[in-house]
Write an enzyme that holds these catalytic residues in place. Sequence first.
Site, PDB file in Angstrom:
ATOM      1  N   TYR A  44      -5.448 -13.149  -5.380  1.00 59.51           N
ATOM      2  CA  TYR A  44      -4.791 -12.883  -4.085  1.00 59.51           C
ATOM      3  C   TYR A  44      -5.510 -13.628  -2.971  1.00 59.51           C
ATOM      4  O   TYR A  44      -6.688 -13.375  -2.721  1.00 59.51           O
ATOM      5  CB  TYR A  44      -4.831 -11.378  -3.863  1.00 59.51           C
ATOM      6  CG  TYR A  44      -4.389 -10.823  -2.534  1.00 59.51           C
ATOM      7  CD1 TYR A  44      -3.407 -11.422  -1.750  1.00 59.51           C
ATOM      8  CD2 TYR A  44      -4.948  -9.627  -2.070  1.00 59.51           C
ATOM      9  CE1 TYR A  44      -3.007 -10.861  -0.548  1.00 59.51           C
ATOM     10  CE2 TYR A  44      -4.553  -9.058  -0.880  1.00 59.51           C
ATOM     11  CZ  TYR A  44      -3.582  -9.680  -0.119  1.00 59.51           C
ATOM     12  OH  TYR A  44      -3.192  -9.120   1.071  1.00 59.51           O
ATOM     13  N   HIS A  72      -2.995 -13.113   3.619  1.00 55.86           N
ATOM     14  CA  HIS A  72      -3.467 -12.134   4.592  1.00 55.86           C
ATOM     15  C   HIS A  72      -4.938 -12.374   4.940  1.00 55.86           C
ATOM     16  O   HIS A  72      -5.695 -11.434   5.161  1.00 55.86           O
ATOM     17  CB  HIS A  72      -3.244 -10.704   4.084  1.00 55.86           C
ATOM     18  CG  HIS A  72      -1.789 -10.403   3.843  1.00 55.86           C
ATOM     19  ND1 HIS A  72      -1.303  -9.987   2.633  1.00 55.86           N
ATOM     20  CD2 HIS A  72      -0.717 -10.480   4.657  1.00 55.86           C
ATOM     21  CE1 HIS A  72       0.005  -9.816   2.708  1.00 55.86           C
ATOM     22  NE2 HIS A  72       0.393 -10.107   3.932  1.00 55.86           N
ATOM     23  N   ASP A 102       4.260 -11.238   8.668  1.00 58.90           N
ATOM     24  CA  ASP A 102       4.656 -11.243   7.260  1.00 58.90           C
ATOM     25  C   ASP A 102       5.513 -10.009   6.956  1.00 58.90           C
ATOM     26  O   ASP A 102       6.649 -10.130   6.506  1.00 58.90           O
ATOM     27  CB  ASP A 102       3.403 -11.252   6.379  1.00 58.90           C
ATOM     28  CG  ASP A 102       3.740 -11.092   4.914  1.00 58.90           C
ATOM     29  OD1 ASP A 102       4.696 -11.730   4.460  1.00 58.90           O
ATOM     30  OD2 ASP A 102       3.039 -10.333   4.215  1.00 58.90           O
ATOM     31  N   CYS A 147       0.821  -1.205   0.000  1.00 55.51           N
ATOM     32  CA  CYS A 147       0.000   0.000   0.000  1.00 55.51           C
ATOM     33  C   CYS A 147       0.857   1.258   0.000  1.00 55.51           C
ATOM     34  O   CYS A 147       1.964   1.259   0.520  1.00 55.51           O
ATOM     35  CB  CYS A 147      -0.898   0.006   1.230  1.00 55.51           C
ATOM     36  SG  CYS A 147      -1.972  -1.415   1.221  1.00 55.51           S
TER      37      CYS A 147
END
Length: 721
Positions: free
Chosen positions: A170, A173, A268, A31
């Site tokens: 994706y 997460h 992570d 991000c």
Amino acid sequence: MPRDPKHDILFEPIKIGPKVMKNRFYQVPHCNGFGSEKPFSQAYFRALKAEGGFAGVSTEYCSISPESDDTHRMSARIWDDGDIKNLSLMCDMLHEHDALAACELWYGGPHAPNMESRCVARGPSQIPSDFEFLTYAIEADKDDIRHLQNLYVAAAKRARTAGFDIVYVYGSHSYLPQQFLTPYYNHRTDEYGGSFENRARFWRETIEMVKEAVGDDCAICVRMSTDMFMGEAGTQLKRDCLPFVELCDDLVDVWDINLSGIAEWGEDATPSRFYPQGRALPWQAAVKAISKKPVLGVGRWTNPDLMAEAINDGKLDIIATCRPSTSDPFLPKKIDEGRLDDIRECIGCSVCISRWEIGGPPLICTQNATAGEEYRRGWHPERFTKAKNADNDVLVVGAGPAGMECAMILGKRGMRRVHLVEAEDDMGGTMRWIPQLPGLGEWARIVNYRKIQIDKLKNVEFIPNTKLSAKDVAEYGAEIVIVATGSYWSTDGLNGASHATIEGADASLAWQATPDQIMGEGKELAGDSVVVFDNDGYYTGVSMAEKLALEGKKVTLMTPLGTIAPYMHFTLEAPNQHRTLHRLGVEIVPYHLPSRVEEGVVVATHVYDEEGHEKSFAADGVVWVAQRRSNEALFRELKDSIGLDQLKAEGVDSLYRIGDCEAPRLTADAVFSGHRLAREIDSDDPAFPLPFKRERRMVDDASVAFEKAEYAALYAEASLS
Ligand code: SF4
């Protein structure tokens, strides 16, 4: 300098599906706060990494539908033609540098709060998010599952139209595909829940559909979290992920392998406080061992020897970076050119991430003051224009992070002579002792990088062991004076909660101390127990508590805040910091403010106790992490006592202050302050920042007429009810 041959492997091209990456450097999705709504900021930020040698560069998580809206945080979005247009600018600019563009297709399920769209997300089961409050999903029926899969396909087609070369499905997460794969989220009893084959079905089908739609034109990447570190319930490497790789290896062109769920994604995006670089290698190597396709993965990689080793040892094919590419977008080029001492190494502080976690603002970087400023301020991290007033001498007083940054950039802008004067015997300021706090060793890179650069600049002179008075400064002979004398921790308990001192607080006493005294001056507190009072809310208080506990003291960490070090939630350090302090037996006392201290006891009250009941905490010593204050005595004397007119008479044309000397802030902001002044030293009034470009919709006559007409038409037939 030529490239070291042992790094040659990093520059070998690699084929991923229908595409070829020109080398092994890849910027994974991360991000930046720009999304699709700030297309120029987005494009300039990413393109700089391509210019710096990254062969593949991705968007951040890119929402595929208004059902997956992460507001208050900023994601990219690929919902419609407008998003295609906006994101195509990024693709075009990446292609100009011969880099591949990747789009990380994202659907958050119960983690999407949908605060802007007000839609409701769908998920495998109706369980609330473990990351957001009050956020639930619709439990998807078979029609919903087809709807979700069609969203991925439609978004993939839009991504292809925008010009993306790599399309992600994706699923790490703990976002939607991982939710289907993981019993923690998937409580279904139909063919999409239960056994591994059933839990894997949604993801496999979705990859098949996306591949069918765009696979001839785009490489298909799957990002997968391989361990959530929560036992049976969470995603597990051997039970879930390796079988999934075997199941889908035929469909996938490149695997992006990482760790964790979103609720603890600091496992992570690891802070250096807790993990070294390459932390995820064992998991990445396990996938690499069974996959026939290239494997890429993050590891906070800054050391090219370790990068080459990871590839040579068969653990990774592609070096994926997030934060190191922000700290130094020219990391690949510098390795290629053998300029290793010019690498601005990421320190692993995750202050960049904190901005996304807070929601809204663009990212910032402690090491790289230009991060996020590429478009709006036009700053390039490696290019500098000669200052229009370069025929001036500059005196920078104080060689902490702000002073070092300012002197370095002024040197790069070609000022005639920059004198960096420091009272101590070396550069660094408080950043000389901060890296000695538990786990913060990598933060020394802030000082080391700048020291090396300053050493190389012939027009910058470092003058240690020199404490200048105001008169010395006035008579120094420099036309421009910049005061960068930093800040200090209050010694009298002055704090941001009560905005007052605390009765009995006096760090000149033997049994009380500030972090400056303990870390900078070596002051030791006698006795077995200590209260650390923290109203700073970031790393200093908890670090002092941890250090003193490691030294064997019984530590009570007291704060008027609701939780210790709340800013560490945003830097992803909070979970492991809590674990560490718990393991060390540190007693945590939130919502308490000392009302007075006496030798042997701290008397405190609960901040919401209207009757002010006092509670006593026995302690041999007290450490005040109450608040910082600017070291502004020199600046005030120059400005107020000598005065600007007299300074001018002495030949000083301008006087500025930067960094903590202005106001104590994050180190990233102190560095920015020094950088900003140096970048704008030849502006009309460098004391005040130049305006930056704001990407926003502008109202004009045509748009007002259009919107008003559309609104009027909407209600033309409707009567008041
Ligand atoms: Fe690295 Fe810190 Fe910069 Fe993030 S803010 S890129 S962690 S140095």
